[in-house]
Design a protein around this motif. Sequence first.
Motif, PDB file in Angstrom:
ATOM      1  N   ALA A   1       0.640  -0.984  -0.028  1.00  0.00           N
ATOM      2  CA  ALA A   1       0.164   0.057   0.215  1.00  0.00           C
ATOM      3  C   ALA A   1       0.904   1.277  -0.029  1.00  0.00           C
ATOM      4  CB  ALA A   1      -0.673   0.089   1.179  1.00  0.00           C
TER       5      ALA A   1
ATOM      6  N   PRO B   1      -1.654   3.841  -7.370  1.00  0.00           N
ATOM      7  CA  PRO B   1      -2.491   3.488  -6.207  1.00  0.00           C
ATOM      8  C   PRO B   1      -1.842   2.848  -5.270  1.00  0.00           C
ATOM      9  CG  PRO B   1      -3.934   3.246  -8.093  1.00  0.00           C
ATOM     10  CD  PRO B   1      -2.419   3.303  -8.409  1.00  0.00           C
ATOM     11  N   GLY B   2      -1.369   1.769  -5.452  1.00  0.00           N
ATOM     12  CA  GLY B   2      -0.594   0.731  -4.587  1.00  0.00           C
ATOM     13  C   GLY B   2       0.828   0.787  -4.297  1.00  0.00           C
TER      14      GLY B   2
ATOM     15  N   SER C   1      -6.145  -2.066  -4.258  1.00  0.00           N
ATOM     16  CA  SER C   1      -5.642  -0.774  -5.121  1.00  0.00           C
ATOM     17  C   SER C   1      -5.963  -1.042  -6.598  1.00  0.00           C
ATOM     18  CB  SER C   1      -4.374  -0.225  -4.926  1.00  0.00           C
ATOM     19  OG  SER C   1      -4.184   0.819  -5.385  1.00  0.00           O
TER      20      SER C   1
ATOM     21  N   SER D   1      -9.510  -1.228  -1.184  1.00  0.00           N
ATOM     22  CA  SER D   1      -9.443  -0.095  -2.150  1.00  0.00           C
ATOM     23  C   SER D   1      -9.328   0.072  -3.550  1.00  0.00           C
ATOM     24  CB  SER D   1      -7.974   0.714  -1.539  1.00  0.00           C
ATOM     25  OG  SER D   1      -7.988   0.855   0.073  1.00  0.00           O
TER      26      SER D   1
ATOM     27  N   ASP E   1      -8.726   7.379   2.423  1.00  0.00           N
ATOM     28  CA  ASP E   1      -8.088   6.958   1.321  1.00  0.00           C
ATOM     29  C   ASP E   1      -8.128   8.115   0.084  1.00  0.00           C
ATOM     30  OD1 ASP E   1      -6.853   5.658  -0.807  1.00  0.00           O
ATOM     31  OD2 ASP E   1      -8.125   4.181  -0.811  1.00  0.00           O
TER      32      ASP E   1
ATOM     33  N   TRP F   1      -7.698   7.620  -2.637  1.00  0.00           N
ATOM     34  CA  TRP F   1      -8.017   6.825  -3.915  1.00  0.00           C
ATOM     35  C   TRP F   1      -9.814   6.502  -3.704  1.00  0.00           C
ATOM     36  CZ3 TRP F   1      -5.726   6.960  -8.476  1.00  0.00           C
ATOM     37  CH2 TRP F   1      -4.259   7.224  -8.383  1.00  0.00           C
TER      38      TRP F   1
ATOM     39  N   HIS G   1      -5.056   3.966   2.298  1.00  0.00           N
ATOM     40  CA  HIS G   1      -5.213   3.119   1.427  1.00  0.00           C
ATOM     41  C   HIS G   1      -4.842   1.567   1.751  1.00  0.00           C
ATOM     42  CE1 HIS G   1      -5.471   2.752  -3.175  1.00  0.00           C
ATOM     43  NE2 HIS G   1      -4.506   2.220  -3.230  1.00  0.00           N
TER      44      HIS G   1
END
Length: 538
Positions: free
Chosen positions: A13, A30-31, A192, A216, A472, A474, A501
């Motif tokens: 993450a 995102p990750g 993600s 997420s 988060d 995202w 996240h």
Amino acid sequence: MAFRNLSCLSLIALSAIVSSSWAVRLGRRPGVRTLESLDISHEVQHKATGATLPPLDTIYTFDQLIDHENPSLGTFKQRFWFSYQYYEPAGGPIVLFNPGEEDASRLFGCLTNQYMTGYIAEAFHGAVIVLEHRFFGESNPYPDLSVKSFRVHTIQQAIDDHEYFAKNVKLPMPGGDQLGPEKAPWVLVGGSYSGALTSYTMASKPGLFYAGYASSAVVQAIADYWAYYEPIREFLPANCSADIQAVIAFVDQVLTSGNADEIQDLKDRFGLGDVTHDDDFAHARTCPLILFRTGPVVEVYGAWQNASVTTPGGGASDICDALEVDRASGKLAGPEGWGLDHALAAWGAYYNETLPPFTTDFAVPDIRLCFDTYDTQNPAYTSVTVNNWVRSWDWLLCTQFGWWQVGAPASQPSIISRLVDRQWYERQCVYMFPEAFSSPPVVFLDALRVNQQYGGWNTTTERLIFVNGLRDPWREATVAADGATSPGWDMQPHLLGDGYHISDLFLSEGVASPAINATQRQALEYLAAWLSDWQPSA
């Protein structure tokens, strides 16, 4: 935040520490978290029998199709990691985790019960697989990352990889050639981007995976993703958020309406007087929100999105302390902040005195991420060497996802400059992939089709669990977004905790947060009910 010694848990993450240079420019992925390796000095033993098993970092390979639309092109070696330390033959699931945009060679911690993948396997007596995504790490269909090679670097090819792998792999365990999806329940897990890939796979391949867990999951492709900064703006301390907004508004006013002397004076105030392009200077204002200080080095890894619930402030405490604690008196600003004059001076001092010197020297790539995006000869644009996650990830952003973290619309408050716009990102797509794209605007972005084909916010896939965090950045690309229309239901639960996240993928986060623990327990309850109903089809 302090790094946690959780191997996979510390990697998935948090954005990786970037020595290659353009991840922040084209769009933070995102990750992916930074890694401290799992202790593998002890033997791995089967939980029930005590038998000694291969080390967790053992690398296996699978002959994956280069092009699922044209199998005659042959295969490439796709790497995977595997453990059956929790497996019992009476119906235990096969848990498959594709980490997405990352070299997976350090992700063997995902095979353990410190992470939700291993925890699910332990809870239901299953086995765990970590499958490396095509064009990341050493799982490359071709020997370079050229535009020609990227012809087979698409969402659909990655989805088809899941199917071909699940139906054809012979798992390295007793009876491992008899555990396909028709004979054992397969559970697909992702976080993600790979959480979105979990949703996309289950939507487009119904029945292949019996159940899914998507943490997420950024299921909605969005070109102008200004909402990335909304959870940060909302959850920052009120005084810090107010002062950042005031400074950003002033910066934008000077850059758009000021004369040459006023613009130069503003740049000099931040120690960036030699930055030629105003939009690059404007983007440098986002650096306190995406940089994390470790001693004398500033490392890029998405400080806010990668925070732990045990470290309130989301990794932005450095800049907030600089803006809100008066250096002379030590007093803390009230909820309205100090105001523009104080914040502007404090932010300039923070850049000039706290952060390492800003420079265009190529030897300082981490700092250079925040400006100088116009050099088309930079190796970050031109190198096609394999195992360069930045290039492989940016191809997906430029062609299918967007997710460009731009300034907010004029009708909304913004904590980053509105000069950081879609054109700023599109230009870099053109520079990185000139063989594919000739000039902005980037009409090749296929976000609408992605959402239509795979469901986006509105997927109706059954036995798929979505888990998200309020903090988060995202969030607005997930099913927890304000714009999403589906509230979920018993066969597709939408669970929401107070984390950042993919916080729910960490067992340690559940220990620290009752709300995250509740989502983890709920997810296991859903899986338990679904798995109890599974029946082999052959």
